[in-house]
Design an enzyme around this catalytic site. Sequence first.
Site, PDB file in Angstrom:
ATOM      1  N   LYS A   1       0.829  -1.202   0.000  1.00 47.39           N
ATOM      2  CA  LYS A   1       0.000   0.000   0.000  1.00 47.39           C
ATOM      3  C   LYS A   1       0.868   1.259   0.000  1.00 47.39           C
ATOM      4  CE  LYS A   1      -3.812  -2.192   2.604  1.00 47.39           C
ATOM      5  NZ  LYS A   1      -4.790  -2.292   1.511  1.00 47.39           N
TER       6      LYS A   1
ATOM      7  N   GLU B   1     -10.106  -5.168   0.372  1.00 51.30           N
ATOM      8  CA  GLU B   1      -9.902  -6.614   0.324  1.00 51.30           C
ATOM      9  C   GLU B   1     -10.339  -7.167   1.674  1.00 51.30           C
ATOM     10  OE1 GLU B   1      -6.533  -9.068  -1.596  1.00 51.30           O
ATOM     11  OE2 GLU B   1      -6.077  -9.035   0.538  1.00 51.30           O
TER      12      GLU B   1
ATOM     13  N   CYS C   1      -6.124 -14.271   3.782  1.00 54.19           N
ATOM     14  CA  CYS C   1      -7.402 -14.129   3.094  1.00 54.19           C
ATOM     15  C   CYS C   1      -7.609 -15.164   2.002  1.00 54.19           C
ATOM     16  CB  CYS C   1      -7.544 -12.714   2.531  1.00 54.19           C
ATOM     17  SG  CYS C   1      -6.136 -12.171   1.574  1.00 54.19           S
TER      18      CYS C   1
ATOM     19  N   GLU D   1      -6.146  -5.405  -6.775  1.00 52.45           N
ATOM     20  CA  GLU D   1      -4.816  -5.097  -6.267  1.00 52.45           C
ATOM     21  C   GLU D   1      -3.785  -5.797  -7.133  1.00 52.45           C
ATOM     22  OE1 GLU D   1      -4.379  -5.948  -2.161  1.00 52.45           O
ATOM     23  OE2 GLU D   1      -5.786  -4.396  -1.531  1.00 52.45           O
TER      24      GLU D   1
END
Length: 490
Positions: free
Chosen positions: A168, A256, A290, A464
Amino acid sequence: MSRDDQLPELTNYIGGAFSAPAISRGQYLCDANTGEPLQERRNSDMQQVSAALEVADHTHSDGTWEETPAQERAVLLEKMAEELAGEEYAETITVADSLTSGAVIRTTRKMAKILPLVFRGAAAYLRQGHLDRKVPGPCGEVEYLQRPWGPALLIAPWNGPTAIGSHKVASALAAGAPCILKPSEFTPHSAIMMARAAHRAGLPEGAFQLTLGDRNVGGKMVEDPRIKAVSFTGGLAGGRAIARACAADFIPTQLELGGNNQLVVFEDADLDKAATGIVYGLTNLNGQWCRALGRLLVHESVKDVLLDKVLSLLSGFRLGHSLDEASDMGPLVHRGHFEQILADIERLQAHGGHLLSSTPLPDLQGNFVAPTLVDGCQPEDTREEIFGPVAAVHSFRNDDEALALANGTDLGLAGYVYSENIERAFAFARRMRTGGVKINGYSLLSIGEGTPRSAWGLSGLGEEGHAQSIEFFTGARVIGVSPQDLLGGR
């Protein structure tokens, strides 16, 4: 074995200066392996949050970072990479992430080594000129520019804090967006090391800032009108709150939010290969990621043989202290999450679930849960994500049943298909409503160079990836000489 003396002091980085978060909560960051306190958790107060927002807004308004030429931004990103490649950074981040998140040290060491590569990759993107292009127009070349929306808020989770946080930060900085990073209060240390690297690399004040604290700190910044883009990785409740806060003013959001990921094993699969993938998906990062395995969908004709192979692999797995080089898997991040996973297991048992587990627990007082498959539940009882080393098992008789199961949740982040018939596997994968499908393998990394990590359904919003994340922080400006149409529509 604790090595907690290597943890960096908890500090903010606001306006080019380090300072302690003002509020003491009387709560502690604890060693996930033992439950012993490591550091007192601290929150930024409203004055510190306001200061960071004011600096970011000023930096954007006067163009300090946006108007720094892309090639110069690339140089500064490369300087950050050089700092982060140093042994001091790598060792500190490796140990801190392992102690606090519970991920085994072999994994956190890899993450620390990848960290400088993330900033070098963002610099390379700038050097290739992707943000400043020219396209043909009716009266000469037209400028097609990607420019930052404005100050960006980056909210990183406690799982994979180094990889996700750095991605990020590097993306926002490459885009020219002044950014504020709010890491998880449970794993803040790699963010502090990135702030040190930014400071030593000589980034302009306000280009990158760090505010520590819990969700209340993040919430205050999300709702502030000076924030013009939000990138969030975390849970569904947090994602929904951010989406609501950003909707009224159309603030771009990148979300996300996790996934109840399906792994499909057909009757013609290599069962040894499939068993390895299942164990990897169940145990990597202790099941706290995730794209971890959520539901195992297996053809009824090979179910028993496959489960035997999985349990055989798990019986040789070493669940132990995260700093022990011999450990294959460590504890869950904190006590609250540990108790939630145990409650999830009990809930599935109450719905008829039969537990399949063969990994011995260590003689430690930490947050240890053995990797567990749960067989016997109805599909409607396993539609929600369990963010830990627990996955449901369902069998199917044919491809249509398999597809109905695979698309039977509201989440769509990742999928996995095992079959020796590659054409069949691709055909099935194309019909799975999920952001990406890997065939005959399970990996932490993206499967293709330049491909995005996409989220469908309740797994999030947006894409992403290397280019995608940089461009998320920007909007297009198209500038050129135009022909003049005649008046009156002639």
